[in-house]
Motif scaffolding. Structure first.
Motif, PDB file in Angstrom:
ATOM      1  N   ALA A 161       0.835  -1.209   0.000  1.00  0.00           N
ATOM      2  CA  ALA A 161       0.000   0.000   0.000  1.00  0.00           C
ATOM      3  C   ALA A 161       0.863   1.250   0.000  1.00  0.00           C
ATOM      4  N   SER A 162       1.945   1.230   0.780  1.00  0.00           N
ATOM      5  CA  SER A 162       2.797   2.424   0.863  1.00  0.00           C
ATOM      6  C   SER A 162       3.399   2.782  -0.494  1.00  0.00           C
ATOM      7  N   LYS A 163       3.723   1.784  -1.300  1.00  0.00           N
ATOM      8  CA  LYS A 163       4.272   2.045  -2.639  1.00  0.00           C
ATOM      9  C   LYS A 163       3.239   2.781  -3.503  1.00  0.00           C
ATOM     10  N   LEU A 164       1.972   2.362  -3.387  1.00  0.00           N
ATOM     11  CA  LEU A 164       0.911   3.019  -4.162  1.00  0.00           C
ATOM     12  C   LEU A 164       0.723   4.464  -3.704  1.00  0.00           C
ATOM     13  N   PHE A 165       0.749   4.690  -2.386  1.00  0.00           N
ATOM     14  CA  PHE A 165       0.554   6.046  -1.874  1.00  0.00           C
ATOM     15  C   PHE A 165       1.749   6.951  -2.235  1.00  0.00           C
ATOM     16  N   GLU A 166       2.946   6.364  -2.264  1.00  0.00           N
ATOM     17  CA  GLU A 166       4.119   7.150  -2.674  1.00  0.00           C
ATOM     18  C   GLU A 166       4.001   7.586  -4.135  1.00  0.00           C
ATOM     19  N   GLN A 167       3.465   6.697  -4.978  1.00  0.00           N
ATOM     20  CA  GLN A 167       3.228   7.065  -6.381  1.00  0.00           C
ATOM     21  C   GLN A 167       2.221   8.204  -6.476  1.00  0.00           C
ATOM     22  N   CYS A 168       1.158   8.110  -5.677  1.00  0.00           N
ATOM     23  CA  CYS A 168       0.121   9.152  -5.693  1.00  0.00           C
ATOM     24  C   CYS A 168       0.692  10.492  -5.234  1.00  0.00           C
ATOM     25  N   ILE A 169       1.499  10.462  -4.175  1.00  0.00           N
ATOM     26  CA  ILE A 169       2.104  11.693  -3.657  1.00  0.00           C
ATOM     27  C   ILE A 169       3.024  12.326  -4.709  1.00  0.00           C
ATOM     28  N   ALA A 170       3.801  11.477  -5.397  1.00  0.00           N
ATOM     29  CA  ALA A 170       4.710  11.978  -6.443  1.00  0.00           C
ATOM     30  C   ALA A 170       3.931  12.622  -7.584  1.00  0.00           C
ATOM     31  N   TYR A 171       2.709  12.145  -7.831  1.00  0.00           N
ATOM     32  CA  TYR A 171       1.886  12.720  -8.907  1.00  0.00           C
ATOM     33  C   TYR A 171       1.173  13.989  -8.435  1.00  0.00           C
ATOM     34  N   TYR A 172       0.477  13.903  -7.274  1.00  0.00           N
ATOM     35  CA  TYR A 172      -0.344  15.026  -6.815  1.00  0.00           C
ATOM     36  C   TYR A 172       0.496  16.202  -6.312  1.00  0.00           C
ATOM     37  N   GLY A 173       1.650  15.885  -5.661  1.00  0.00           N
ATOM     38  CA  GLY A 173       2.459  16.928  -5.028  1.00  0.00           C
ATOM     39  C   GLY A 173       2.807  18.093  -5.940  1.00  0.00           C
ATOM     40  N   PRO A 174       3.518  17.840  -7.043  1.00  0.00           N
ATOM     41  CA  PRO A 174       3.908  18.950  -7.936  1.00  0.00           C
ATOM     42  C   PRO A 174       2.696  19.707  -8.488  1.00  0.00           C
ATOM     43  N   LYS A 175       1.610  19.000  -8.781  1.00  0.00           N
ATOM     44  CA  LYS A 175       0.441  19.654  -9.366  1.00  0.00           C
ATOM     45  C   LYS A 175      -0.299  20.526  -8.358  1.00  0.00           C
ATOM     46  N   SER A 176      -0.122  20.229  -7.056  1.00  0.00           N
ATOM     47  CA  SER A 176      -0.781  21.054  -6.042  1.00  0.00           C
ATOM     48  C   SER A 176      -0.067  22.381  -5.838  1.00  0.00           C
ATOM     49  N   LYS A 177       1.103  22.527  -6.468  1.00  0.00           N
ATOM     50  CA  LYS A 177       1.867  23.781  -6.353  1.00  0.00           C
ATOM     51  C   LYS A 177       2.070  24.439  -7.707  1.00  0.00           C
ATOM     52  N   SER A 178       1.376  23.936  -8.724  1.00  0.00           N
ATOM     53  CA  SER A 178       1.593  24.425 -10.091  1.00  0.00           C
ATOM     54  C   SER A 178       0.736  25.639 -10.378  1.00  0.00           C
ATOM     55  N   GLY A 179       0.858  26.144 -11.599  1.00  0.00           N
ATOM     56  CA  GLY A 179       0.092  27.316 -12.012  1.00  0.00           C
ATOM     57  C   GLY A 179      -1.219  26.944 -12.662  1.00  0.00           C
ATOM     58  N   LEU A 180      -1.798  25.818 -12.271  1.00  0.00           N
ATOM     59  CA  LEU A 180      -3.080  25.383 -12.840  1.00  0.00           C
ATOM     60  C   LEU A 180      -4.215  26.248 -12.301  1.00  0.00           C
ATOM     61  N   HIS A 181      -5.424  25.993 -12.805  1.00  0.00           N
ATOM     62  CA  HIS A 181      -6.618  26.672 -12.302  1.00  0.00           C
ATOM     63  C   HIS A 181      -6.738  26.409 -10.795  1.00  0.00           C
ATOM     64  N   PRO A 182      -7.172  27.402  -9.985  1.00  0.00           N
ATOM     65  CA  PRO A 182      -7.270  27.220  -8.528  1.00  0.00           C
ATOM     66  C   PRO A 182      -8.044  25.967  -8.115  1.00  0.00           C
ATOM     67  N   ASN A 183      -9.106  25.657  -8.834  1.00  0.00           N
ATOM     68  CA  ASN A 183      -9.876  24.454  -8.495  1.00  0.00           C
ATOM     69  C   ASN A 183      -9.065  23.184  -8.717  1.00  0.00           C
ATOM     70  N   GLU A 184      -8.257  23.183  -9.774  1.00  0.00           N
ATOM     71  CA  GLU A 184      -7.411  22.019 -10.051  1.00  0.00           C
ATOM     72  C   GLU A 184      -6.306  21.892  -9.009  1.00  0.00           C
ATOM     73  N   VAL A 185      -5.759  23.032  -8.584  1.00  0.00           N
ATOM     74  CA  VAL A 185      -4.731  23.015  -7.542  1.00  0.00           C
ATOM     75  C   VAL A 185      -5.329  22.453  -6.246  1.00  0.00           C
ATOM     76  N   TYR A 186      -6.528  22.940  -5.898  1.00  0.00           N
ATOM     77  CA  TYR A 186      -7.229  22.449  -4.702  1.00  0.00           C
ATOM     78  C   TYR A 186      -7.479  20.947  -4.805  1.00  0.00           C
ATOM     79  N   ASN A 187      -7.925  20.528  -5.970  1.00  0.00           N
ATOM     80  CA  ASN A 187      -8.232  19.125  -6.218  1.00  0.00           C
ATOM     81  C   ASN A 187      -7.007  18.246  -6.020  1.00  0.00           C
ATOM     82  N   ASN A 188      -5.898  18.657  -6.586  1.00  0.00           N
ATOM     83  CA  ASN A 188      -4.660  17.880  -6.472  1.00  0.00           C
ATOM     84  C   ASN A 188      -4.092  17.921  -5.051  1.00  0.00           C
ATOM     85  N   LYS A 189      -4.284  19.063  -4.367  1.00  0.00           N
ATOM     86  CA  LYS A 189      -3.775  19.135  -2.995  1.00  0.00           C
ATOM     87  C   LYS A 189      -4.550  18.195  -2.085  1.00  0.00           C
ATOM     88  N   LYS A 190      -5.863  18.079  -2.325  1.00  0.00           N
ATOM     89  CA  LYS A 190      -6.668  17.117  -1.568  1.00  0.00           C
ATOM     90  C   LYS A 190      -6.127  15.696  -1.773  1.00  0.00           C
TER      91      LYS A 190
END
Length: 576
Positions: A161-190
């Motif tokens: 399970a930890s391997k799967l969550f690490e993959q998710c964190i690696a994907y969501y992390g950068p996108k939660s700090k990107s210049g995307l639409h605020p709703n998308e940033v919120y979505n990825n940060k969640k």
């Protein structure tokens, strides 16, 4: 949590789609309610016109959105599940695999988050995974990985399970700090925060306290004082309190754990709330405040009583209570909590037997085969074809076995129903639902009035007036010249069932008889059959048919057609 994340994802896609086509009627309708909070039923006067418009125009993509909004804004779990079913249906009509995957995921979240029915949730997640295999939507792909990871963690496969969550964190992390639409940033940060929380649970169970503490610190730092992430903050405070308990810092642990309780209560996450109460109890016990600690251990039991769900980690809660009341000499409480422990063990073991085999057979094996296929593709097309054929043969065999067992079960239920119908046609029992002997009437009401009302009910049944649409006990009482309380008592005492059960059995028995006697009715759609017997909802009709007859109407119609075709074929080869 993740359910809100799903809602916002679709909202973002919805808004982006309309940036190209201007302010459409759908967009205008949605503007009226999109800022309501989750579970706010005041949104429905606006949602329903949206759904009606999508239905009328057969715009299944928009219909999926409307039903998803229904899930999000419904205040009851039952309504959320009904709208989730409708979401799946609309997505299937669209033929869009990404939409279908998202719909199954939505339904799985309802089962997991609102019901804690892990078996049902896993089935939906696996369906979502199947439809998302070839998706180009990375967000959808990682949503699936996250939910499979949650089930693996629950089963105790923390390393996987930890391997799967690490993959998710690696994907969501950068996108939660990107210049995307605020709703998308919120979505990825969640997505990032929820994956981080689940990873902390894995670290704790893998005995990696330093890594868990580091992740807790990161999580609390990320949520800060932002009220949008109050639920996630509660999770990190819970994790912090458990970590402090492990270090025997009981005073600080109690403080952090109590702070975590409110956001979990507010969000309705009773599973994590149980964990919070358990560790508050343990921390108070560590401070030698035994009387206070028992109060919290009993709160865990109260949640278990209400929801019939308990996490495996909380089994110790009952061992502590049994020991406590044994030392007090309170045999009554000791016996009660022993029974609760046995019930908890039954539920936990049932989940583990089902989920463990399911997760390995239907997810891990499938994933490994996919990886194997990729490797073989690089070496030889011939090997790929051989392996593919073997895999296909295995899958087909499994499907055939499942189908055979299901068909056998349906056939048995159809035969039982046919026998029941034949007996009903050939004999009229003295004590049936609709013919109760005078000595069995236990109303305590005026006998003449009871007889008069029963006579009217027989006429009502004979004229098949129970097929009226929207018939209620108040309407029927008015038609029979009595009041609803009197009618309800007579039906309960003389028919042996309540009004709803009485009406449902009349309607379902009526439509079942038509299906047996008149083959033309076998051509009708389920919606038409429902209306024919006075039931407004297709789903309600299907559920009542199954409850009363033990078989779904679609399966019954299919078996009836097969039986008639078989008889016709026999007649053709054996003329009189």
């Amino acid at each position: 949590m993740i359910k809100k994340l799903l809602f916002i994802l679709v909202l973002v896609i919805f808004k982006l789609s309309f940036s190209q086509e201007g302010y459409s009627d759908y967009y205008k309708l949605r503007l009226k309610y999109e800022n309501f909070e989750e579970n706010n039923t005041q949104a429905f006067p606006y949602i329903q016109p949206y759904i009606n418009k999508a239905k009328k125009e057969k715009n299944f993509e928009k219909l999926v959105q409307g039903y998803k909004d229904g899930v999000f804004y419904s205040s009851s779990n039952e309504q959320k599940l009904i709208y989730a079913d409708s979401t799946v249906w609309a997505a299937q009509q669209s033929g869009d695999k990404d939409l279908i995957s998202t719909a199954y995921l939505e339904k799985g979240v309802v089962y997991y988050y609102h019901y804690k029915r892990f078996q049902a949730a896993l089935n939906e997640y696996l369906l979502a995974y199947e439809y998302s295999k070839d998706t180009k939507n990375d967000f959808l792909k990682y949503q699936n990985l996250y939910h499979i990871g949650v089930v693996k963690s629950y089963l105790g496969y923390y390393e996987e399970a930890s391997k799967l969550f690490e993959q998710c964190i690696a994907y969501y992390g950068p996108k939660s700090k990107s210049g995307l639409h605020p709703n998308e940033v919120y979505n990825n940060k969640k997505g990032y925060l929820n994956s981080l929380h689940q990873l902390i649970i894995c670290y704790r169970n893998l005995h990696k306290p330093d890594q868990a503490d580091k992740a807790i610190h990161t999580g609390l730092q990320q949520v800060g004082a932002n009220g949008e992430y109050s639920q996630e903050k509660g999770y990190f405070q819970l994790a912090k309190g458990i970590s402090e308990f492990d270090r025997k810092d009981y005073i600080t642990a109690v403080d952090d754990l109590k702070q975590s309780v409110f956001p979990m209560k507010k969000s309705g996450d009773f599973a994590r709330l149980s964990v919070g109460y358990f560790y508050i109890g343990k921390s108070l016990a560590g401070l030698k405040k035994d009387t206070e600690s028992i109060v919290y251990f009993r709160k865990v039991d109260s949640i278990f009583q209400k929801h019939q769900f308990i996490l495996p980690d909380l089994r110790e809660n009952y061992e502590i209570l049994i020991k406590h009341y044994k030392e007090e000499g309170n045999q009554g409480e000791q016996l009660y909590f022993t029974g609760q422990l046995l019930k908890a063990d039954s539920i936990i073991s049932k989940d583990f037997i089902y989920l463990s085999s399911k997760i390995h057979k239907e997810f891990d094996t499938r994933t490994l085969l996919e990886e194997k296929s990729k490797l073989e593709k690089a070496n030889s097309w011939g090997n790929i074809i051989i392996v593919s054929l073997i895999v296909l043969a295995i899958i087909l065999t499994i499907l055939l076995v499942i189908r055979y067992r299901r068909e056998k079960d349906i056939q048995q239920k159809y035969i039982l129903l046919e026998e029941k119908f034949s007996l009903h046609q050939n004999s009229v029992p003295e004590k049936s639902l609709l013919n109760i002997d005078a000595e069995e009437k236990k109303t305590g009401l005026d006998e003449n009035k009871v007889e008069e009302l029963l006579t009217k009910l027989k006429i009502f049944e004979a004229k098949k007036e129970y097929t009226q649409k929207g018939l209620t006990i108040h309407k029927l009482a008015g038609q029979l010249g009595t009041n609803s309380n009197y009618l309800s008592q007579v039906i309960n005492d003389c028919k042996g069932v309540n009004f709803n059960k009485y009406l449902s059995e009349l309607r379902i028995n009526y439509i079942t008889a038509l299906l047996f006697e008149n083959k033309e009715y076998l051509k009708y759609r389920i919606e038409t059959l429902a209306k024919e017997c006075g039931i407004a909802s297709r789903q309600n009709f299907s559920d009542l048919f199954y409850e009363i007859n033990g078989i779904r109407p679609t399966d019954f119609i299919r078996k009836r057609k097969q039986e008639l075709d078989s008889k016709n074929s026999f007649s053709a080869f054996n003329p009189a």
